[in-house]
Design a protein around this motif. Sequence first.
Motif, PDB file in Angstrom:
ATOM      1  N   GLU A  29       0.842  -1.193   0.000  1.00 38.95           N
ATOM      2  CA  GLU A  29       0.000   0.000   0.000  1.00 38.95           C
ATOM      3  C   GLU A  29       0.882   1.249   0.000  1.00 38.95           C
ATOM      4  N   ARG A  30       1.708   1.353  -1.021  1.00 33.85           N
ATOM      5  CA  ARG A  30       2.650   2.482  -1.073  1.00 33.85           C
ATOM      6  C   ARG A  30       1.944   3.793  -1.389  1.00 33.85           C
ATOM      7  N   ASP A  31       0.854   3.750  -2.132  1.00 35.63           N
ATOM      8  CA  ASP A  31       0.132   4.986  -2.427  1.00 35.63           C
ATOM      9  C   ASP A  31      -0.379   5.635  -1.141  1.00 35.63           C
ATOM     10  N   LYS A  32      -0.857   4.811  -0.243  1.00 39.79           N
ATOM     11  CA  LYS A  32      -1.338   5.327   1.045  1.00 39.79           C
ATOM     12  C   LYS A  32      -0.188   5.917   1.860  1.00 39.79           C
ATOM     13  N   ILE A  33       0.946   5.241   1.875  1.00 43.22           N
ATOM     14  CA  ILE A  33       2.110   5.749   2.613  1.00 43.22           C
ATOM     15  C   ILE A  33       2.628   7.036   1.973  1.00 43.22           C
ATOM     16  N   ASN A  34       2.656   7.104   0.643  1.00 43.95           N
ATOM     17  CA  ASN A  34       3.126   8.308  -0.042  1.00 43.95           C
ATOM     18  C   ASN A  34       2.228   9.507   0.267  1.00 43.95           C
ATOM     19  N   ALA A  35       0.915   9.283   0.280  1.00 44.77           N
ATOM     20  CA  ALA A  35      -0.003  10.385   0.572  1.00 44.77           C
ATOM     21  C   ALA A  35       0.167  10.886   2.002  1.00 44.77           C
ATOM     22  N   ALA A  36       0.314   9.951   2.934  1.00 42.90           N
ATOM     23  CA  ALA A  36       0.506  10.357   4.331  1.00 42.90           C
ATOM     24  C   ALA A  36       1.817  11.113   4.514  1.00 42.90           C
ATOM     25  N   LEU A  37       2.878  10.640   3.854  1.00 49.73           N
ATOM     26  CA  LEU A  37       4.175  11.311   3.971  1.00 49.73           C
ATOM     27  C   LEU A  37       4.140  12.700   3.341  1.00 49.73           C
ATOM     28  N   ARG A  38       3.470  12.828   2.215  1.00 46.07           N
ATOM     29  CA  ARG A  38       3.355  14.140   1.552  1.00 46.07           C
ATOM     30  C   ARG A  38       2.587  15.131   2.440  1.00 46.07           C
TER      31      ARG A  38
END
Length: 304
Positions: free
Chosen positions: A135-144
């Motif tokens: 679930e990298r999209d979810k992690i990327n959104a949270a990090l952004r």
Amino acid sequence: MSVLIIILGVLIFFLLIGAALGVRVVQQYELGIVFRFGRLLTESVRSPGLTLIVPVVDRLQKVNMQTIAMGVPSQDGITQDNVTVQVNAVVYFRVIDPSKAIVNVQNYVYAVSQVAQTSLRSVIGKAEMQELLSERDKINAALRQIIEEMTEGPWGVRIERVEIKDVSLPEGMKRSMARQAEAERERRARIITADGEYQASKRLAAAAHELSKDPASLQLRLLQTVTDVAAEKNSTLIMPLPVELLRFFDKMAPGGVAEPTAATSEPIEEPPALEAAIEGLPKVEEAPAVDRTLEEPVRPLDRE
């Protein structure tokens, strides 16, 4: 008169030098901000092209407005399910307010890099290993979102995108995941095989039901099987004799098979040659009986 001309020439020369020093060129991908005696002129943001400033009084600061791609070094962290991982990422950002980017932070590129590293560690600690992998999209959104809250308002830097590049796992965890994946594939293969056998058994049962309606169909199926086996070039082929074929020959026999009769009580006559051979043999006289009354008993030896 000549002195006046010299003075005017000197003044013109200095004016030309001042004008040359006051001319600045701002590139298309830049914006300029002006400091007058060290104070920011907020109303005078210089757009791309040729611009003029007051020499010695004003100082023009150019700010790059292009999107910057910055790599975040690998960060060690422990996930929520206690797995040690190494994660690196890439941050894409650009300046949207050149005044804040120059005044509010000393080096906005270095500042964004440090914020990205700390935010990456924070996200790793809140996520599970499976989320980091699938679930990298979810992690990327949270990090952004975390980085943008700290950079856009105070520093005038907008985070356009954050991408996790690689997630490094320990060797023991890699082997465990490989065994788990292999077991999952084996489970699926067994389920598919069992499902195929179940469907095949239903088809075979239906075919057997249809073949049982006509015995000739069974014989045709037997011949087809024999043909398939013979195509394999076997050296020996053993075929069972069908019961229907025996019944067919039994019906076609003229009198059938005679059953054995009971044995008669009449004596069996011996052949004449055997009787003649018996009469020619010499007769054996019986031995006389021995009179055991005359026998004396055996006496034991006298020992002196």
